[in-house]
Write a protein that holds these residues in place. Structure first.
Motif, PDB file in Angstrom:
ATOM      1  N   PHE A   1      61.408 -38.157 -78.346  1.00 52.49           N
ATOM      2  CA  PHE A   1      62.771 -38.604 -78.631  1.00 52.49           C
ATOM      3  C   PHE A   1      63.473 -37.666 -79.604  1.00 52.49           C
ATOM      4  CE2 PHE A   1      60.296 -42.299 -77.390  1.00 52.49           C
ATOM      5  CZ  PHE A   1      61.087 -42.809 -76.376  1.00 52.49           C
ATOM      6  N   GLU A   2      64.775 -37.545 -79.425  1.00 53.42           N
ATOM      7  CA  GLU A   2      65.582 -36.613 -80.207  1.00 53.42           C
ATOM      8  C   GLU A   2      66.258 -37.324 -81.380  1.00 53.42           C
ATOM      9  OE1 GLU A   2      68.297 -34.953 -77.412  1.00 53.42           O
ATOM     10  OE2 GLU A   2      66.820 -33.535 -76.601  1.00 53.42           O
ATOM     11  N   ASP A   3      66.783 -36.517 -82.280  1.00 53.64           N
ATOM     12  CA  ASP A   3      67.586 -37.015 -83.403  1.00 53.64           C
ATOM     13  C   ASP A   3      68.921 -36.286 -83.377  1.00 53.64           C
ATOM     14  OD1 ASP A   3      68.655 -37.917 -85.789  1.00 53.64           O
ATOM     15  OD2 ASP A   3      67.505 -36.501 -87.016  1.00 53.64           O
ATOM     16  N   LYS A   4      69.910 -36.932 -82.756  1.00 48.02           N
ATOM     17  CA  LYS A   4      71.234 -36.334 -82.650  1.00 48.02           C
ATOM     18  C   LYS A   4      72.325 -37.184 -83.291  1.00 48.02           C
ATOM     19  CE  LYS A   4      70.528 -33.452 -78.552  1.00 48.02           C
ATOM     20  NZ  LYS A   4      71.013 -33.109 -77.184  1.00 48.02           N
ATOM     21  N   VAL A   5      72.003 -38.467 -83.574  1.00 50.18           N
ATOM     22  CA  VAL A   5      73.014 -39.347 -84.137  1.00 50.18           C
ATOM     23  C   VAL A   5      72.456 -40.047 -85.368  1.00 50.18           C
ATOM     24  CG1 VAL A   5      74.002 -39.745 -81.839  1.00 50.18           C
ATOM     25  CG2 VAL A   5      72.365 -41.393 -82.774  1.00 50.18           C
ATOM     26  N   ASN A   6      73.376 -40.654 -86.151  1.00 49.25           N
ATOM     27  CA  ASN A   6      72.953 -41.426 -87.316  1.00 49.25           C
ATOM     28  C   ASN A   6      72.837 -42.903 -86.956  1.00 49.25           C
ATOM     29  OD1 ASN A   6      75.603 -42.379 -87.221  1.00 49.25           O
ATOM     30  ND2 ASN A   6      76.272 -41.275 -89.044  1.00 49.25           N
ATOM     31  N   ALA A   7      72.645 -43.746 -87.941  1.00 45.06           N
ATOM     32  CA  ALA A   7      72.434 -45.168 -87.680  1.00 45.06           C
ATOM     33  C   ALA A   7      73.637 -45.816 -87.011  1.00 45.06           C
ATOM     34  CB  ALA A   7      72.113 -45.890 -88.989  1.00 45.06           C
ATOM     35  N   LEU A   8      74.843 -45.309 -87.277  1.00 45.38           N
ATOM     36  CA  LEU A   8      76.048 -45.849 -86.658  1.00 45.38           C
ATOM     37  C   LEU A   8      76.291 -45.292 -85.257  1.00 45.38           C
ATOM     38  CD1 LEU A   8      78.543 -45.917 -89.671  1.00 45.38           C
ATOM     39  CD2 LEU A   8      77.447 -47.877 -88.548  1.00 45.38           C
ATOM     40  N   GLY A   9      75.436 -44.380 -84.815  1.00 46.69           N
ATOM     41  CA  GLY A   9      75.616 -43.775 -83.508  1.00 46.69           C
ATOM     42  C   GLY A   9      76.573 -42.610 -83.501  1.00 46.69           C
ATOM     43  N   GLN A  10      76.976 -42.156 -84.681  1.00 42.32           N
ATOM     44  CA  GLN A  10      77.870 -40.999 -84.777  1.00 42.32           C
ATOM     45  C   GLN A  10      77.053 -39.715 -84.633  1.00 42.32           C
ATOM     46  OE1 GLN A  10      78.974 -42.296 -88.655  1.00 42.32           O
ATOM     47  NE2 GLN A  10      80.990 -43.041 -88.008  1.00 42.32           N
ATOM     48  N   PRO A  11      77.643 -38.642 -84.109  1.00 40.18           N
ATOM     49  CA  PRO A  11      76.887 -37.413 -83.815  1.00 40.18           C
ATOM     50  C   PRO A  11      76.499 -36.630 -85.070  1.00 40.18           C
ATOM     51  CG  PRO A  11      79.214 -37.091 -83.321  1.00 40.18           C
ATOM     52  CD  PRO A  11      79.067 -38.547 -83.676  1.00 40.18           C
TER      53      PRO A  11
ATOM     54  N   ILE B   1      63.966 -47.703 -70.143  1.00 40.51           N
ATOM     55  CA  ILE B   1      63.693 -46.606 -71.085  1.00 40.51           C
ATOM     56  C   ILE B   1      62.224 -46.206 -71.077  1.00 40.51           C
ATOM     57  CG2 ILE B   1      63.590 -46.056 -73.558  1.00 40.51           C
ATOM     58  CD1 ILE B   1      66.324 -47.402 -73.836  1.00 40.51           C
ATOM     59  N   LEU B   2      61.321 -47.168 -71.025  1.00 41.43           N
ATOM     60  CA  LEU B   2      59.893 -46.810 -70.994  1.00 41.43           C
ATOM     61  C   LEU B   2      59.579 -46.007 -69.740  1.00 41.43           C
ATOM     62  CD1 LEU B   2      56.978 -49.176 -72.011  1.00 41.43           C
ATOM     63  CD2 LEU B   2      56.710 -47.500 -70.199  1.00 41.43           C
ATOM     64  N   MET B   3      60.074 -46.456 -68.605  1.00 37.41           N
ATOM     65  CA  MET B   3      59.882 -45.732 -67.342  1.00 37.41           C
ATOM     66  C   MET B   3      60.401 -44.309 -67.436  1.00 37.41           C
ATOM     67  SD  MET B   3      61.849 -46.341 -63.707  1.00 37.41           S
ATOM     68  CE  MET B   3      63.320 -45.469 -64.305  1.00 37.41           C
ATOM     69  N   MET B   4      61.624 -44.158 -67.922  1.00 34.59           N
ATOM     70  CA  MET B   4      62.238 -42.840 -67.978  1.00 34.59           C
ATOM     71  C   MET B   4      61.504 -41.941 -68.965  1.00 34.59           C
ATOM     72  SD  MET B   4      64.885 -41.556 -66.304  1.00 34.59           S
ATOM     73  CE  MET B   4      66.351 -42.562 -66.138  1.00 34.59           C
TER      74      MET B   4
ATOM     75  N   GLU C   1      58.376 -29.613 -63.924  1.00 34.80           N
ATOM     76  CA  GLU C   1      57.812 -30.439 -64.991  1.00 34.80           C
ATOM     77  C   GLU C   1      58.890 -31.066 -65.870  1.00 34.80           C
ATOM     78  OE1 GLU C   1      54.851 -31.341 -65.356  1.00 34.80           O
ATOM     79  OE2 GLU C   1      53.617 -29.949 -64.196  1.00 34.80           O
ATOM     80  N   ASN C   2      60.059 -30.424 -65.932  1.00 36.39           N
ATOM     81  CA  ASN C   2      61.121 -30.922 -66.815  1.00 36.39           C
ATOM     82  C   ASN C   2      62.205 -31.694 -66.069  1.00 36.39           C
ATOM     83  OD1 ASN C   2      62.345 -28.858 -65.423  1.00 36.39           O
ATOM     84  ND2 ASN C   2      63.267 -27.882 -67.218  1.00 36.39           N
ATOM     85  N   THR C   3      61.905 -32.161 -64.861  1.00 41.68           N
ATOM     86  CA  THR C   3      62.907 -32.838 -64.030  1.00 41.68           C
ATOM     87  C   THR C   3      63.539 -34.030 -64.737  1.00 41.68           C
ATOM     88  OG1 THR C   3      61.840 -32.132 -61.975  1.00 41.68           O
ATOM     89  CG2 THR C   3      63.254 -34.080 -61.866  1.00 41.68           C
ATOM     90  N   TYR C   4      62.725 -34.803 -65.450  1.00 39.98           N
ATOM     91  CA  TYR C   4      63.218 -36.026 -66.091  1.00 39.98           C
ATOM     92  C   TYR C   4      63.431 -35.859 -67.592  1.00 39.98           C
ATOM     93  CZ  TYR C   4      62.128 -38.242 -61.697  1.00 39.98           C
ATOM     94  OH  TYR C   4      62.113 -38.579 -60.364  1.00 39.98           O
ATOM     95  N   GLN C   5      63.284 -34.651 -68.078  1.00 40.28           N
ATOM     96  CA  GLN C   5      63.276 -34.425 -69.517  1.00 40.28           C
ATOM     97  C   GLN C   5      64.573 -34.893 -70.168  1.00 40.28           C
ATOM     98  OE1 GLN C   5      62.761 -30.293 -71.164  1.00 40.28           O
ATOM     99  NE2 GLN C   5      60.789 -31.173 -71.732  1.00 40.28           N
ATOM    100  N   ASN C   6      64.404 -35.688 -71.225  1.00 33.19           N
ATOM    101  CA  ASN C   6      65.495 -36.145 -72.093  1.00 33.19           C
ATOM    102  C   ASN C   6      66.454 -37.147 -71.446  1.00 33.19           C
ATOM    103  OD1 ASN C   6      64.488 -34.540 -74.133  1.00 33.19           O
ATOM    104  ND2 ASN C   6      65.888 -32.846 -73.724  1.00 33.19           N
ATOM    105  N   HIS C   7      66.161 -37.616 -70.253  1.00 34.26           N
ATOM    106  CA  HIS C   7      67.080 -38.603 -69.667  1.00 34.26           C
ATOM    107  C   HIS C   7      66.946 -39.970 -70.336  1.00 34.26           C
ATOM    108  CE1 HIS C   7      69.372 -36.530 -66.686  1.00 34.26           C
ATOM    109  NE2 HIS C   7      68.303 -35.949 -66.182  1.00 34.26           N
ATOM    110  N   GLN C   8      65.862 -40.200 -71.070  1.00 28.64           N
ATOM    111  CA  GLN C   8      65.821 -41.427 -71.868  1.00 28.64           C
ATOM    112  C   GLN C   8      66.931 -41.401 -72.922  1.00 28.64           C
ATOM    113  OE1 GLN C   8      63.544 -39.082 -71.762  1.00 28.64           O
ATOM    114  NE2 GLN C   8      62.572 -38.663 -73.727  1.00 28.64           N
TER     115      GLN C   8
END
Length: 595
Positions: free
Chosen positions: A198-208, A585-588, A114-121
């Protein structure tokens, strides 16, 4: 002695042929399958007979089932014999591989779960951040702050207008509203359909640094901010920054050697959308209006206005997007038609010739935003005008980006707003394309329904998305085997046994020698980028400037129909693109399941 030497020479001549004849290639989706998926491997060989296979649990090394492959009597690409091995009945989770019972040829290990594609987006979003212009978090550098000097606009030529930001288009460093408007709107639709994935790992600048906002919306905001700059006034719209003067070899973004008349690494041209043919040299565009760009951008702004108001509690930015959506749509109404990309000295450009689909999408989203019936009436009119004639899915070929975007997302957006009869009409538009591509798929051993024009992978992810949306609209799940065949090609069930996404799956066969400056100059491998993909041999042979830099590792499985090379020198098949990645992204996300 002479006889011995003769036998030795014959061995040298015929041994490679014998070795080639004995090889059995097993092609599967390297990333894997969901438990309920149709699961079919493709096998091919120069031998006329095939062995039985075993599906083996990779951890316990226990055989799960034996499979007798069935012959595929279709166009035998490359002179191979083809078979299919169906293991759909296996639904237990785990890691597996297929192995031939006598010769012991085996597939890569793949997962069922069930988690084969998880988080690849999220992996795809990592590549999108690497494409950022302005501040680039992957490189921790700032580039192209002098974008740009206007041409063709109401202001005098060479007037400075702030067009910094946005995304670089592909391995080059151009920026197009054609592709960025779609990428932004697609990302926002994916979020609106699956907001919990969807996750929250970065800020608006894309920094971690997490900032309390899903990373997909941080990326959408990067696109939206640039779209606002490209629309500096209600009656103004820019459509492109830079042109093929960019193509001066591989370069780091903040060391851009292109010269647009103001010196290297300086100002770049910004093209104003006039709705008329443009170009500075002999290759003129064939523009007739601006509705394609204005419509897609309006759809993105309307989606953003709803999301920033409802989900992010930011009424100020929501109001800004609302007003931009209205003015962009009005601009499209006033100048119906399409604006194409501009070239300077090269024959290649984005040749988009459709626009009613974009206005349909914009009108549907604006009706959802405002509740004004005029928008709904106009959305229906544009839907009928776009029909299936604007879609590559009912054609056998098209020019480069002629029928862009490669899926009409307006049909899905409008579907929930109309009566049952109109719902059936919209479903029928998607269904016509699915049936046409399905008929094409019947002719080849991999059951692939797309024409192999430039950026074929973009067509494929769009076709997968179209089937997904058709299923949601109609409830009809009968095309699931076709859907999974198209998806599986992208992850290794293809002649070359390679994924078409950089870095996916981890440890698998995927594009490495990609046509990007960051790989060539820095050796940087950024996961999540969708490469252009296989192209017909006929088109490939007629492109200019293609030179393979390394021996072709896929030489033994190339064929006369379509070619693909994991080689920096092949810009036609191995260049990852921003809009192609965004369009997947929608597909994934759909296959990823709950986070």
């Amino acid at each position: 002695m002479i006889a011995t030497k003769l036998l030795f020479l014959l061995h040298l001549v015929f041994a490679p042929l014998q070795e080639k004849d004995q090889e059995l290639y097993i092609r599967i989706n390297q990333l894997g399958y969901l438990p309920e998926d149709t699961k079919v491997a493709v096998l091919f060989s120069h031998q006329a007979k095939v062995e039985t296979l075993s599906l083996v649990n990779a951890e316990s090394e226990k055989e799960i089932i034996k499979i007798k492959p069935s012959k595929v009597n279709k166009d035998n690409w490359g002179g191979f014999h083809y078979w299919e091995a169906d293991f759909s009945k296996v639904k237990s989770e785990g890691d597996f591989y297929l192995i031939s019972n006598k010769s012991k040829h085996r597939s890569p290990v793949f997962r069922i779960g069930e988690n084969t594609y998880q988080n690849h987006q999220e992996t795809l979003l990592e590549f999108m951040r690497q494409q950022r212009c302005g501040y680039n978090p992957t490189l921790d550098m700032v580039c192209h702050q002098k974008d740009g000097r206007s041409f063709f606009g109401p202001m005098p030529d060479s007037t400075f207008v702030d067009l910094s930001g946005g995304w670089h288009d592909a391995g080059d460093q151009l920026k197009y509203l054609i592709t960025s408007s779609y990428a932004t709107a697609h990302i926002l639709m994916a979020y609106e359909m699956y907001p919990d994935r969807f996750e929250d790992k970065v800020n608006a600048l894309g920094q971690p640094i997490p900032n309390g906002i899903p990373d997909i919306l941080d990326e959408a905001k990067w696109g939206l901010d640039w779209l606002h700059k490209m629309h500096p006034a209600p009656d103004q719209l820019f459509h492109q920054v830079a042109d093929d003067r960019d193509h001066r070899g591989f370069k780091i973004p903040n060391q851009d050697n292109s010269d647009y008349g103001w010196g290297e690494n300086s100002y770049r041209v910004g093209y104003f959308a006039t709705g008329k043919p443009q170009g500075l040299m002999s290759y003129q565009s064939e523009a007739t209006g601006v509705a394609n760009l204005a419509g897609r951008s309006a759809a993105a702004m309307a989606l953003a206005a709803r999301i920033w108001e409802k989900d992010l509690d930011d009424p100020i930015f929501a109001a800004k997007c609302r007003e931009a959506a209205k003015s962009l749509y009005a601009l499209g109404r006033a100048k119906e038609g399409y604006q194409q990309g501009n070239s300077y000295g090269a024959p290649y450009r984005y040749n988009e010739e459709t626009w009613a689909d974009d206005m349909e999408w914009a009108a549907a989203e604006l009706f959802k935003l405002t509740g004004q019936n005029d928008y709904l009436d106009q959305a229906k009119e544009y839907a009928l005008k776009s029909n299936t004639e604007d879609s590559w899915t009912v054609r056998d070929s098209a020019a480069h980006y002629q029928l862009y975007p490669f899926i009409n997302l307006g049909h899905y957006s409008l579907h929930s707003l109309v009566d049952e009869d109109f719902k059936k009409t919209l479903e029928g538009y998607y269904l016509d394309g699915i049936k046409y591509t399905l008929a094409r798929a019947e002719s080849n051993p991999f059951h692939i329904g797309i024409p192999f024009i430039w950026c074929s992978n973009n067509l494929l992810t769009s076709l997968v998305t179209q089937v997904i949306l058709y299923e949601k609209m109609s409830g009809d799940k009968s095309f699931e085997p076709f859907l999974t065949s198209q998806r599986d090609w992208l992850f290794g069930k293809n002649p070359w046994g390679t994924s078409m996404f950089t870095g996916i799956p981890d440890g698998g066969e995927y594009p490495v020698e990609v046509h990007t400056s960051l790989f060539v100059l820095l050796g940087l491998e950024v996961p999540g980028g969708l490469v252009d993909g296989p192209i017909s041999k006929h088109i490939y042979d007629n492109l200019i400037g293609l030179t393979l830099l390394n021996p072709d590792k896929f030489e033994k499985v190339q064929n006369e129909k379509v070619v693909y090379h994991d080689d920096v020198g092949d810009y036609s098949t191995n260049e990852p693109t921003m809009d192609g990645t965004a369009g997947a992204i929608l597909m994934m996300t759909h296959f990823s399941g709950e986070r």
